[in-house]
Write a protein that holds these residues in place. Structure first.
Motif, PDB file in Angstrom:
ATOM      1  N   ALA A 154     -40.838  87.956 -42.385  1.00  0.00           N
ATOM      2  CA  ALA A 154     -41.598  86.753 -42.727  1.00  0.00           C
ATOM      3  C   ALA A 154     -42.678  87.162 -43.729  1.00  0.00           C
ATOM      4  CB  ALA A 154     -42.224  86.130 -41.489  1.00  0.00           C
ATOM      5  N   CYS A 155     -42.984  86.277 -44.674  1.00  0.00           N
ATOM      6  CA  CYS A 155     -43.921  86.618 -45.742  1.00  0.00           C
ATOM      7  C   CYS A 155     -45.068  85.620 -45.816  1.00  0.00           C
ATOM      8  CB  CYS A 155     -43.212  86.626 -47.092  1.00  0.00           C
ATOM      9  SG  CYS A 155     -41.814  87.762 -47.211  1.00  0.00           S
ATOM     10  N   VAL A 185     -36.848  85.269 -43.374  1.00  0.00           N
ATOM     11  CA  VAL A 185     -36.696  84.032 -42.601  1.00  0.00           C
ATOM     12  C   VAL A 185     -37.714  82.963 -42.991  1.00  0.00           C
ATOM     13  CG1 VAL A 185     -35.685  85.266 -40.642  1.00  0.00           C
ATOM     14  CG2 VAL A 185     -38.162  84.874 -40.702  1.00  0.00           C
ATOM     15  N   ALA A 186     -38.817  83.353 -43.621  1.00  0.00           N
ATOM     16  CA  ALA A 186     -39.841  82.374 -44.000  1.00  0.00           C
ATOM     17  C   ALA A 186     -40.771  82.959 -45.051  1.00  0.00           C
ATOM     18  CB  ALA A 186     -40.651  81.945 -42.783  1.00  0.00           C
ATOM     19  N   ILE A 187     -41.224  82.089 -45.959  1.00  0.00           N
ATOM     20  CA  ILE A 187     -42.228  82.477 -46.957  1.00  0.00           C
ATOM     21  C   ILE A 187     -43.294  81.389 -46.976  1.00  0.00           C
ATOM     22  CG2 ILE A 187     -42.689  82.979 -49.386  1.00  0.00           C
ATOM     23  CD1 ILE A 187     -39.828  83.923 -49.664  1.00  0.00           C
ATOM     24  N   ARG A 188     -44.532  81.774 -46.707  1.00  0.00           N
ATOM     25  CA  ARG A 188     -45.635  80.825 -46.640  1.00  0.00           C
ATOM     26  C   ARG A 188     -46.704  81.179 -47.666  1.00  0.00           C
ATOM     27  NH1 ARG A 188     -45.948  78.224 -41.553  1.00  0.00           N
ATOM     28  NH2 ARG A 188     -43.808  77.721 -40.902  1.00  0.00           N
ATOM     29  N   ASP A 203     -48.544  79.970 -36.892  1.00  0.00           N
ATOM     30  CA  ASP A 203     -47.552  78.891 -36.902  1.00  0.00           C
ATOM     31  C   ASP A 203     -46.133  79.446 -36.894  1.00  0.00           C
ATOM     32  OD1 ASP A 203     -46.973  75.934 -37.263  1.00  0.00           O
ATOM     33  OD2 ASP A 203     -45.930  76.761 -38.995  1.00  0.00           O
ATOM     34  N   LEU A 204     -45.916  80.520 -37.643  1.00  0.00           N
ATOM     35  CA  LEU A 204     -44.590  81.156 -37.643  1.00  0.00           C
ATOM     36  C   LEU A 204     -44.212  81.630 -36.238  1.00  0.00           C
ATOM     37  CD1 LEU A 204     -44.821  83.259 -40.937  1.00  0.00           C
ATOM     38  CD2 LEU A 204     -43.302  81.309 -40.541  1.00  0.00           C
ATOM     39  N   ILE A 205     -45.178  82.247 -35.570  1.00  0.00           N
ATOM     40  CA  ILE A 205     -44.928  82.767 -34.221  1.00  0.00           C
ATOM     41  C   ILE A 205     -44.665  81.622 -33.238  1.00  0.00           C
ATOM     42  CG2 ILE A 205     -45.961  83.997 -32.268  1.00  0.00           C
ATOM     43  CD1 ILE A 205     -47.557  85.626 -34.453  1.00  0.00           C
ATOM     44  N   TYR A 209     -40.041  81.387 -35.037  1.00  0.00           N
ATOM     45  CA  TYR A 209     -39.333  82.179 -36.042  1.00  0.00           C
ATOM     46  C   TYR A 209     -39.074  83.585 -35.498  1.00  0.00           C
ATOM     47  CZ  TYR A 209     -39.854  78.758 -39.801  1.00  0.00           C
ATOM     48  OH  TYR A 209     -39.755  77.628 -40.578  1.00  0.00           O
ATOM     49  N   ASP A 210     -37.881  84.072 -35.743  1.00  0.00           N
ATOM     50  CA  ASP A 210     -37.476  85.397 -35.260  1.00  0.00           C
ATOM     51  C   ASP A 210     -37.698  86.419 -36.371  1.00  0.00           C
ATOM     52  OD1 ASP A 210     -36.316  87.578 -34.015  1.00  0.00           O
ATOM     53  OD2 ASP A 210     -34.254  86.934 -34.415  1.00  0.00           O
ATOM     54  N   PHE A 211     -38.746  87.225 -36.242  1.00  0.00           N
ATOM     55  CA  PHE A 211     -39.020  88.254 -37.249  1.00  0.00           C
ATOM     56  C   PHE A 211     -39.831  89.379 -36.613  1.00  0.00           C
ATOM     57  CE2 PHE A 211     -42.655  85.455 -37.302  1.00  0.00           C
ATOM     58  CZ  PHE A 211     -43.753  86.274 -37.482  1.00  0.00           C
ATOM     59  N   SER A 212     -39.716  90.569 -37.173  1.00  0.00           N
ATOM     60  CA  SER A 212     -40.491  91.709 -36.683  1.00  0.00           C
ATOM     61  C   SER A 212     -41.218  92.439 -37.815  1.00  0.00           C
ATOM     62  CB  SER A 212     -39.583  92.698 -35.935  1.00  0.00           C
ATOM     63  OG  SER A 212     -38.502  93.099 -36.762  1.00  0.00           O
TER      64      SER A 212
END
Length: 335
Positions: A154-155, A185-188, A203-205, A209-212
Motif C-alpha cells: 500500500a502506498c 493494493v492501494a495508492i493514497r 483508513d487502509l487498515i 486492505y490486505d498489505f504488509s
C-alpha cells in the motif's frame, strides 16, 4: 586634488558590471517555495546558506499550496526586479508560468524539483535542479521485490499533483508489475501532511486492505505512520514501512528498525546547488541555458548510514561544499 584618469574609471566600471558582486549594490535573488513542508524549508535554507557565502540577499515567498498565491508570488518578484529567481512549484503549471514571466522580464530563473518538464517551455531558463525520481521508483520496487517477495504493497504518496511524485509513480508502479513478485493494493494521497498520511493509513487498515508493506513518499509522513502503527501493535507485525529522503528523524527510525529502507536525498544540498547554478549564470561563469542538473541519490544501508557523503545531511553542513566540489566542480570558483 588628484584627477582620476579615464582608463581607471573604465576599469572600475568593468569590475562593477563583470565582477562577482557589484561594488555599489548587493545582488538580490527571489525564491518562491510551495508550502510549509520540512522538505521545502530545508531547500530554502540550503539556497540561503549558499547565498550567505557570497553576500547575496534572498527574498523568500511561500505559496502555501495555493496556485493563485504562487502566481502572485512570481509576479511580486518580477515586479521587484530581482537579479535572479528560484521557483519550487507544487504543480507543473507553476514552473511554466515562472518561465514565461521571468523570461519576459529578462530575469534568470532556476526551477527546483520539476523533473525537467519546464525545459519544454518556449522560454529559456537557466536550469532545472532535481533528483532522479524515476530511478528512485525503480530502486524501491526492486528492493521490495528482493527482500519481501510475495508481499502486498500500500502506498501513501505526497501531493498527486507534485511532479516528482508523478515521476516516481511513472516507474515504480510499472516496475512492480514487471517484476511480478509483489502487488500494489492501494495508492493514497498523503498531501505531504503527517496527519493526512496517518488518516489514510488508518483508513487502509480499517477498510480491510490486505498489505504488509506500507510505502510513504517521505519520512515526515513515515515517522507519523510509524507512531500510529506502534500504538496499534502493527509495526513490523506485519506492516513494514519503507520510504525515501534520508531525513534526520528517518535515520534514527532506520537505526532502531522502525523504517526498513530509505534513499538519501537532501533538500538542503539541492537548494545549495540551485543557488550556485543561478549565481554561476548571473556572474557569467556559465552561459548555457536549459541545463538539467541531477543530484545523486544513494540507498541508505547499515554500511552508509553514518557517512555524510553518502547519507547527505538535510541541515546546513559544510559537507555540502565538499560534495559540490566533487560532483559539480564547475562552481568551485564561486565560493
Amino acid at each position: 586634488m588628484k584627477k582620476v584618469r579615464v582608463p581607471v574609471i573604465l576599469a572600475m566600471l568593468i569590475m562593477v558590471f563583470l565582477g562577482g558582486t557589484t561594488l555599489y549594490a548587493k545582488l538580490t535573488y527571489g525564491y518562491v517555495t510551495p508550502g510549509p513542508d520540512t522538505w521545502y524549508r530545508k531547500d530554502v535554507e540550503g539556497f540561503q546558506y549558499a547565498a550567505s557565502l557570497v553576500g547575496v540577499e534572498v527574498v523568500v515567498l511561500n505559496s502555501d499550496y495555493d496556485t493563485e498565491k504562487e502566481i502572485a508570488n512570481i509576479n511580486t518578484l518580477v515586479n521587484m526586479g530581482v537579479d535572479g529567481m528560484c521557483v519550487f512549484s507544487f504543480n507543473p503549471n507553476g514552473a511554466f508560468i515562472a518561465a514565461r514571466e521571468a523570461g519576459m522580464a529578462g530575469i534568470p530563473l532556476v526551477v527546483t524539483d520539476n523533473v525537467g518538464q519546464v525545459l519544454q517551455s518556449e522560454h529559456d531558463i537557466v536550469a532545472c535542479i532535481d533528483f532522479d525520481w524515476e530511478g528512485m521508483g525503480i530502486n524501491v520496487a526492486n528492493y521490495i521485490a528482493k527482500n519481501y517477495p510475495g508481499e502486498k504493497i500500500a502506498c501513501i504518496m505526497g501531493l498527486f499533483e507534485h511532479v516528482p511524485v508523478q515521476m516516481f509513480r511513472s516507474t515504480f508502479e510499472p516496475e512492480v508489475k514487471k517484476l511480478g513478485v509483489n502487488t500494489i493494493v492501494a495508492i493514497r494521497d498523503g498531501k505531504y501532511t503527517p496527519t493526512v498520511a496517518v488518516d489514510q493509513a488508518q483508513d487502509l487498515i480499517e477498510s480491510g486492505y490486505d498489505f504488509s508493506i506500507l510505502f510513504s513518499f517521505n519520512e515526515e509522513m513515515a515517522a507519523a505512520i510509524v507512531r500510529m502503527l506502534k500504538t496499534r501493535g502493527l509495526l513490523n507485525n506485519p506492516i513494514k514501512v519503507i520510504t525515501t529522503n534520508g531525513a534526520p528523524y528517518g535515520i534514527e527510525l532506520i537505526k532502531e528498525g522502525s523504517i526498513m529502507y530509505s534513499i538519501s536525498t537532501s533538500p538542503g544540498w539541492e537548494g545549495f546547488v540551485s543557488f550556485l547554478a543561478l549565481h554561476a549564470y548571473t556572474q557569467g561563469l556559465i552561459k548555457e541555458h536549459d541545463q538539467q542538473i541531477l543530484l545523486p541519490n544513494t540507498p541508505i544501508t547499515p554500511e552508509t548510514i553514518d557517512d555524510k557523503t553518502k547519507v547527505v545531511p538535510w541541515d546546513i553542513d559544510p559537507v555540502w561544499i565538499e560534495l559540490t566540489r566533487e560532483y559539480f566542480p564547475q562552481y568551485n570558483s564561486l565560493y
